[in-house]
Write a protein that holds these residues in place. Structure first.
Motif, PDB file in Angstrom:
ATOM      1  N   TYR A 177       6.683  20.194 -51.262  1.00  0.00           N
ATOM      2  CA  TYR A 177       5.723  19.149 -51.630  1.00  0.00           C
ATOM      3  C   TYR A 177       5.640  18.071 -50.567  1.00  0.00           C
ATOM      4  CZ  TYR A 177       5.307  20.884 -56.411  1.00  0.00           C
ATOM      5  OH  TYR A 177       5.043  21.638 -57.512  1.00  0.00           O
ATOM      6  N   VAL A 192      11.060  23.428 -52.146  1.00  0.00           N
ATOM      7  CA  VAL A 192      11.300  23.503 -53.581  1.00  0.00           C
ATOM      8  C   VAL A 192      11.441  24.968 -53.987  1.00  0.00           C
ATOM      9  CG1 VAL A 192      10.254  23.083 -55.815  1.00  0.00           C
ATOM     10  CG2 VAL A 192      10.099  21.358 -54.026  1.00  0.00           C
ATOM     11  N   GLU A 210      -1.155  24.902 -57.432  1.00  0.00           N
ATOM     12  CA  GLU A 210      -0.448  24.501 -56.220  1.00  0.00           C
ATOM     13  C   GLU A 210      -0.654  25.620 -55.212  1.00  0.00           C
ATOM     14  OE1 GLU A 210       0.870  21.712 -55.743  1.00  0.00           O
ATOM     15  OE2 GLU A 210       1.218  20.903 -57.757  1.00  0.00           O
ATOM     16  N   PRO A 247      17.835  26.002 -64.484  1.00  0.00           N
ATOM     17  CA  PRO A 247      17.948  24.603 -64.886  1.00  0.00           C
ATOM     18  C   PRO A 247      16.704  23.825 -64.469  1.00  0.00           C
ATOM     19  CG  PRO A 247      19.379  25.054 -63.028  1.00  0.00           C
ATOM     20  CD  PRO A 247      18.811  26.357 -63.455  1.00  0.00           C
ATOM     21  N   SER A 248      16.564  22.680 -65.065  1.00  0.00           N
ATOM     22  CA  SER A 248      15.401  21.853 -64.755  1.00  0.00           C
ATOM     23  C   SER A 248      15.418  21.447 -63.284  1.00  0.00           C
ATOM     24  CB  SER A 248      15.459  20.626 -65.670  1.00  0.00           C
ATOM     25  OG  SER A 248      14.690  19.608 -65.146  1.00  0.00           O
ATOM     26  N   GLY A 249      14.260  21.528 -62.648  1.00  0.00           N
ATOM     27  CA  GLY A 249      14.174  21.164 -61.230  1.00  0.00           C
ATOM     28  C   GLY A 249      14.429  22.317 -60.290  1.00  0.00           C
ATOM     29  N   SER A 250      14.571  23.523 -60.850  1.00  0.00           N
ATOM     30  CA  SER A 250      14.921  24.641 -59.977  1.00  0.00           C
ATOM     31  C   SER A 250      13.690  25.306 -59.366  1.00  0.00           C
ATOM     32  CB  SER A 250      15.735  25.661 -60.754  1.00  0.00           C
ATOM     33  OG  SER A 250      15.031  26.056 -61.904  1.00  0.00           O
ATOM     34  N   GLY A 251      12.482  24.829 -59.722  1.00  0.00           N
ATOM     35  CA  GLY A 251      11.283  25.356 -59.083  1.00  0.00           C
ATOM     36  C   GLY A 251      10.502  26.356 -59.910  1.00  0.00           C
ATOM     37  N   LYS A 252      10.834  26.507 -61.179  1.00  0.00           N
ATOM     38  CA  LYS A 252      10.143  27.491 -62.020  1.00  0.00           C
ATOM     39  C   LYS A 252       8.670  27.136 -62.202  1.00  0.00           C
ATOM     40  CE  LYS A 252      12.697  26.470 -65.539  1.00  0.00           C
ATOM     41  NZ  LYS A 252      13.560  25.365 -65.118  1.00  0.00           N
ATOM     42  N   THR A 253       8.440  25.872 -62.614  1.00  0.00           N
ATOM     43  CA  THR A 253       7.065  25.451 -62.847  1.00  0.00           C
ATOM     44  C   THR A 253       6.247  25.577 -61.573  1.00  0.00           C
ATOM     45  OG1 THR A 253       7.778  23.951 -64.574  1.00  0.00           O
ATOM     46  CG2 THR A 253       5.630  23.536 -63.606  1.00  0.00           C
ATOM     47  N   THR A 254       6.868  25.211 -60.470  1.00  0.00           N
ATOM     48  CA  THR A 254       6.159  25.308 -59.201  1.00  0.00           C
ATOM     49  C   THR A 254       5.685  26.733 -58.949  1.00  0.00           C
ATOM     50  OG1 THR A 254       7.527  23.513 -58.381  1.00  0.00           O
ATOM     51  CG2 THR A 254       6.350  24.812 -56.750  1.00  0.00           C
TER      52      THR A 254
HETATM   53  N1  LIG Z   1       3.794  17.428 -57.713  1.00  0.00           N
HETATM   54  C1  LIG Z   1       5.007  17.333 -57.161  1.00  0.00           C
HETATM   55  N2  LIG Z   1       5.193  16.542 -56.095  1.00  0.00           N
HETATM   56  C2  LIG Z   1       6.411  16.425 -55.525  1.00  0.00           C
HETATM   57  N3  LIG Z   1       7.495  17.050 -55.966  1.00  0.00           N
HETATM   58  C3  LIG Z   1       7.388  17.859 -57.029  1.00  0.00           C
HETATM   59  C4  LIG Z   1       6.139  18.032 -57.690  1.00  0.00           C
HETATM   60  N4  LIG Z   1       6.319  18.877 -58.732  1.00  0.00           N
HETATM   61  C5  LIG Z   1       7.613  19.219 -58.711  1.00  0.00           C
HETATM   62  N5  LIG Z   1       8.263  18.616 -57.693  1.00  0.00           N
HETATM   63  C6  LIG Z   1       9.677  18.772 -57.351  1.00  0.00           C
HETATM   64  O1  LIG Z   1       9.919  20.114 -57.163  1.00  0.00           O
HETATM   65  C7  LIG Z   1      11.144  20.485 -57.728  1.00  0.00           C
HETATM   66  C8  LIG Z   1      10.947  21.656 -58.676  1.00  0.00           C
HETATM   67  O2  LIG Z   1      10.152  21.223 -59.734  1.00  0.00           O
HETATM   68  P1  LIG Z   1       9.673  22.203 -60.896  1.00  0.00           P
HETATM   69  O3  LIG Z   1       9.002  23.350 -60.280  1.00  0.00           O
HETATM   70  O4  LIG Z   1       8.883  21.388 -61.837  1.00  0.00           O
HETATM   71  O5  LIG Z   1      11.040  22.620 -61.565  1.00  0.00           O
HETATM   72  P2  LIG Z   1      11.296  23.273 -62.997  1.00  0.00           P
HETATM   73  O6  LIG Z   1      10.006  23.636 -63.589  1.00  0.00           O
HETATM   74  O7  LIG Z   1      12.159  24.420 -62.720  1.00  0.00           O
HETATM   75  O8  LIG Z   1      12.019  22.224 -63.782  1.00  0.00           O
HETATM   76  C9  LIG Z   1      11.732  19.281 -58.412  1.00  0.00           C
HETATM   77  O9  LIG Z   1      12.728  18.741 -57.583  1.00  0.00           O
HETATM   78  C10 LIG Z   1      10.563  18.348 -58.511  1.00  0.00           C
HETATM   79  O10 LIG Z   1      11.008  17.057 -58.325  1.00  0.00           O
END
Ligand SMILES: Nc1ncnc2c1ncn2[C@@H]1O[C@H](COP(=O)(O)OP(=O)(O)O)[C@@H](O)[C@H]1O
Ligand SMILES: [Mg+2]
Lengths: 558, 365
Positions: free
Chosen positions: B19, B25, B60, B44-51
């Motif tokens: 990002y 990420v 994205e 775990p939360s923050g591991s990049g799944k949603t991304t």
């Molecule tokens: N739009 C964004 N801009 C900057 N950083 C992001 C954004 N979305 C997520 N992140 C960062 O990317 C990392 C992975 O996020 P995310 O994919 O949401 O994790 P998860 O879904 O596994 O909890 C996190 O450290 C988060 O802070």
């Protein structure tokens, strides 16, 4: 402390029991009192504390907001000045004046003479003149001139009474005739400041009604206004007029058995031989306008203590002796101004939506750092003085100003044909849109901020392109922000004053400029109040309409 | 499965995402998802799944690498043309539309006629047992009902791929279990490919065909649930999935697929080496609580055992849970089934415990 049940000794009173029975078995608390009552009792202390917390603000608002508005509403209908300044005239007009195209009778002129003399001594006749001048032009100067002229009304009778018996010139003669002996005893030898309130002698008002009334008025003015003693002041000529009128009307002087009985019956016998002159002629000598029935019509029309006259004037109507009529064409301005104010406020509101929506959208959707910067730019106008900003617009927009210079330099407009951008409606709209824009952007922004980006994403994932996703999903959710912004901008602009005054010229001013004019220049506060009240009413109606159409709970200010 | 697999319906090929231009990420993601498969991204939360999910949906863009859908690269296809159904964690039902209007939305933008639309909406609502709620607004529905509607909306236009980002995260346990079951069943019945994101390992294990365990932007292990549970490939996976006892030690010797580990208190235990390869290496030994034995008869005669002192005995109905102290670890858990012949351990009792070597895995420290 909310535990209301912790009061085992309480027995339901007979009234409570009755209520319980009536309510067909309401919910009871553990001690048998109705649950509602227990709850209310428990909440009362909390409410009281809350009330105390807001008390300072409440008082402040009452004093600075509610009270002035109430006062304004009152002023817009208040009209006591006429009935308080010329009370006898109003009664006489009411009783004797039937043909409104003709000049009123002698009784009315005589009553006016007493009233006007008193008012002139109190220096109140000019105020009344200005008040009536709002309704019929010319009355103000008529009253101003007559204030001095009324001194001579009745002089002819004063001379004849004094000729008959020099004692009529003596203040003591008059007090002995008119005043309560006890009052004379009190007033004799006291300091001028401590003279008690004047009291008429018993029965004198029945024998000499006009004289008693005129003399009582005289005495009050002498005591209150001049701080002198009626025992030492020669009466006004108007009082001799009153005495003449009473005696020539056949007053029953035999009923009088006071100290001046002989002198009074001598005067009564002599009066038929007096040289006389109609009071109307005396008034004509002061000013011919007194023979104009319209003057009397105006006084009559505005004799009541409350009047719709200001409101009528505010919508270009007038109350004439013949009833409610439109103002003459050339004097109609307020309806036009109201329409213009509403129209221009609407345009300004629309401009603010058009310009503010994209900015608010950006604010809500840009990364935090960028949006903070943008926010500062939006708020910047708030931090500069309104006057400075408005003046800056003057510099930019005037014919020799920056914008025109630039356009001429580019060649878009000819040098001798510069655009008129200021001192007209356009100027007001441009400057006010700029000034009110933050009031649109901020509520929009705060609403947009609460719209999660997942809605638009969801819409796109469901197959909507950018526009459809915006229009069908994002926009409807931002409507509460638009509503709030519109209400704010519209209401603010409807009552705006400084900017239209500075850049509006003649065609770009609002109704508020007129209100300001009446408050600070023409001093017609009643009309200003009526205009203000109409404006307030218009806003409330719009608010109500908005509530009906959009729903006020759909408005989010943050 | 490897990337670029011809049979793969969805494929991530060396995908990276950053990002801020400073940290990755998602680091070198390779993943192939077969048609009709139910794949869960767990981490775990923050591991990049949603991304990852957002890159697949098109919200994205990948910083590097390629994502293909049904063989076609989709990097340059805008989200609304990808035809991917999506369920969001907060449901993202349009609050100003009724349930029926919400469901009609994807059909309208596709230009589907009114009668067709109504039929599809009815079918989709019936599918999630919400047929009676067409006229309601989302705010008038409970969380579980909203989630059902969100699911129906993501399916109503019959996508071949559905993405779900922690769809049950906001629901209570019981509802979550019901919906887990329903979602799995629907996905299988309709034969849709599903990519499901969660941080709840039970959810991942019960629903998925395969689970990709994420940590720190990297897939730590991609396997079927049972393999994931029984044969974790590293200590992160072992600890993240299920309950796990860990003991610190040093590899003593390795004989093919058996290794002896000397624990920090000097005792020795049998393990199988997973990602240790030479003696002297520090290691984290992992044993599932239900695989620990204190009944000598069930252990191999030559098995290494180790002394344990009972610290606490907890009766949990179907199982007994005993906390013992082993090799300096006071939180060592033994789970035993509540069988008629089962012995209830007593606090303070000293035991000899052991396990089959194949249940005890020597992982990276
Ligand atoms: N739009 C964004 N801009 C900057 N950083 C992001 C954004 N979305 C997520 N992140 C960062 O990317 C990392 C992975 O996020 P995310 O994919 O949401 O994790 P998860 O879904 O596994 O909890 C996190 O450290 C988060 O802070
Ligand atoms: Mg997430």
């Amino acid at each position: 402390m909310t535990d209301a049940t912790a009061e085992p000794t309480h027995r339901p009173s007979p009234r409570e029991q009755k209520e319980m029975a009536e309510q067909d078995g309401p919910m009871l608390a553990a001690d048998g009192t109705p649950l509602k009552r227990s709850l209310n009792r428990a909440l009362r202390a909390q409410k009281l504390r809350a009330l105390m917390l807001i008390a300072p603000l409440l008082i402040f608002i009452l004093v600075t907001f509610v009270a002035p508005i109430a006062d304004m509403l009152f002023r817009s209908v208040e009209n006591q000045i006429v009935s308080e300044t010329v009370p006898r005239t109003i009664v006489a007009l009411d009783e004797t004046w039937s043909d409104h195209d003709a000049v009123p009778g002698e009784a009315v002129f005589a009553a006016m003479a007493y009233d006007l003399k008193e008012a002139a001594e109190r220096r109140e006749h000019t105020r009344l003149g200005s008040r009536l001048n709002y309704e019929t032009t010319g009355i103000s100067s008529l009253f101003r001139r007559s204030g001095r002229g009324v001194d001579d009304v009745g002089e002819i009778y004063a001379d004849q009474f004094i000729e008959l018996d020099e004692a009529w010139e003596e203040p003591a003669t008059w007090t002995a005739l008119m005043a309560d002996p006890e009052w004379i005893a009190d007033a004799e030898g006291t300091e001028d400041e401590d003279i008690p309130r004047f009291r008429l002698a018993d029965g004198i008002a029945d024998i000499l009604p006009e004289t008693a009334s005129a003399y009582a008025g005289f005495a009050r003015v002498i005591i209150d206004q001049d701080g002198d003693n009626p025992l030492e002041e020669e009466p006004w000529n108007t009082i001799y007029l009153a005495l003449y009128r009473d005696l020539s009307a056949g007053a029953d002087v035999s009923a009088y058995d006071g100290p001046q009985a002989r002198r009074l019956s001598a005067a009564a016998e002599a009066v038929p031989g007096f040289e006389s002159e109609p009071v109307s002629v005396m008034f004509e000598d002061i000013d011919e306008d007194w023979l104009d029935p319209q003057v009397w019509g105006t006084i009559d029309a505005f004799s009541s203590r409350y009047t719709a006259g200001y409101y009528l004037a505010a919508i270009d109507m007038q109350l004439t002796p013949e009833g409610i009529e439109p103002q003459p064409e050339e004097q109609r301005i307020y309806l036009l101004l109201f329409k213009r104010t509403l129209f221009m406020s609407g345009v300004i509101m629309g401009m603010c939506v058009l310009l503010g929506y994209p900015v608010a959208f950006l604010l809500a959707n840009l990364p935090l750092r960028t949006s903070n910067l943008l926010m500062i730019l939006v708020l910047l106008p708030f931090w500069t003085s309104l006057l400075v900003r408005t003046s800056a617009w003057k510099v930019l927009l005037q014919q020799e100003g920056v914008i025109n210079d630039t356009l001429v330099w580019i060649g878009l407009v000819a040098d001798n044909d510069r655009l008129q951008l200021i001192n007209n409606q356009l100027g007001t709209i441009i400057a006010m849109t700029h000034i009110l824009l933050p009031f649109m952007i901020l509520p929009l922004y705060s609403v947009m901020q609460t719209i999660p980006p997942s809605y638009v994403r969801a819409a796109k994932s469901l197959g909507a392109n950018d526009w459809t996703a915006f229009w069908r999903v994002y926009f409807p959710q931002s409507v509460p922000g638009i509503g709030a912004g519109c209400i704010l901008v519209f209401i603010l602009s409807i009552g705006y004053y400084i900017t239209p005054e500075l850049v509006g010229g003649r065609t770009g001013t609002f109704i508020s400029n007129r209100i300001a004019f009446h408050i600070s220049e023409s001093l017609n506060w009643g009309l200003a109040a009526a205009l203000g009240a109409i404006l307030l009413g218009a806003v409330l109606i719009l608010y109500w309409a908005y509530d009906r159409i959009v729903g006020i709970d759909n408005v989010k200010l943050g | 499965m490897t990337s670029g697999d011809a049979a793969a319906f969805v494929a991530f090929d060396r995908v990276q995402k950053s990002y801020d231009g400073e940290t990755l990420v998602v680091k070198d993601l390779n993943l192939a998802i077969g048609k009709g498969e139910f794949l869960t991204m767990l981490g775990p939360s923050g591991s990049g799944k949603t991304t990852c999910l957002m890159m697949l949906a098109g919200f994205e863009t990948a910083t590097h690498g390629e994502i293909t859908l049904d063989g076609r690269p989709i990097n340059n296809i805008p989200p609304h043309k990808r035809g991917i159904g999506m369920v969001f964690q907060n449901y993202a039902l349009f609050p100003h539309m009724t349930v029926a209007e919400n469901l009609a939305f994807p059909l309208e933008v596709r230009g589907i006629g009114k009668s067709d639309r109504e039929e599809k909406i009815k079918r989709a609502l019936d599918m999630v047992q919400m047929g009676d709620f067409a006229g309601r607004r989302p705010a008038q529905l409970s969380g579980g009902q909203q989630q059902r509607i969100a699911l129906a909306r993501a399916l109503v236009f019959e996508p071949e791929l559905v993405l779900m980002d922690e769809p049950l995260g906001a629901l209570d346990k019981q509802l979550r279990e019901t919906l887990q079951f329903e979602i799995t069943k629907l996905a299988h019945d309709l034969g849709i490919t599903t990519v499901y994101v969660t941080h709840d390992q039970t959810e991942a294990l019960t629903m998925s065909d395969r689970v990709a365990v994420f940590d720190d932007g990297v897939i730590q292990q991609l396997d079927a649930p049972d393999i994931l549970y029984e044969e974790p490939k590293n200590s992160f996976v072992a600890q993240f999935i299920g309950e796990n006892n860990t003991l610190h030690g040093t590899v003593e010797r390795i004989d093919g697929d058996a290794a002896v580990v000397r624990l920090d208190d000097g005792s020795q235990i049998d393990t199988i080496p997973v990602n240790v390869d030479k003696p002297g290496q520090r290691t984290l030994v992992s044993i599932r609580p239900e695989r620990v034995e204190f009944n000598k008869d069930r252990l191999a005669p030559d098995a290494h055992t180790i002394k344990a002192e009972v610290k606490e005995f907890i009766y949990m109905g179907d199982i007994y849970r005993t906390r013992v102290s082993v090799a300096g670890n006071d939180d060592f858990i033994i789970k035993t089934r509540n069988a008629p012949d089962q012995r209830r351990l007593k606090k303070g009792e000293i035991l000899e415990i052991g396990w089959r070597p194949q249940d005890c895995r020597a992982l990276d420290a």
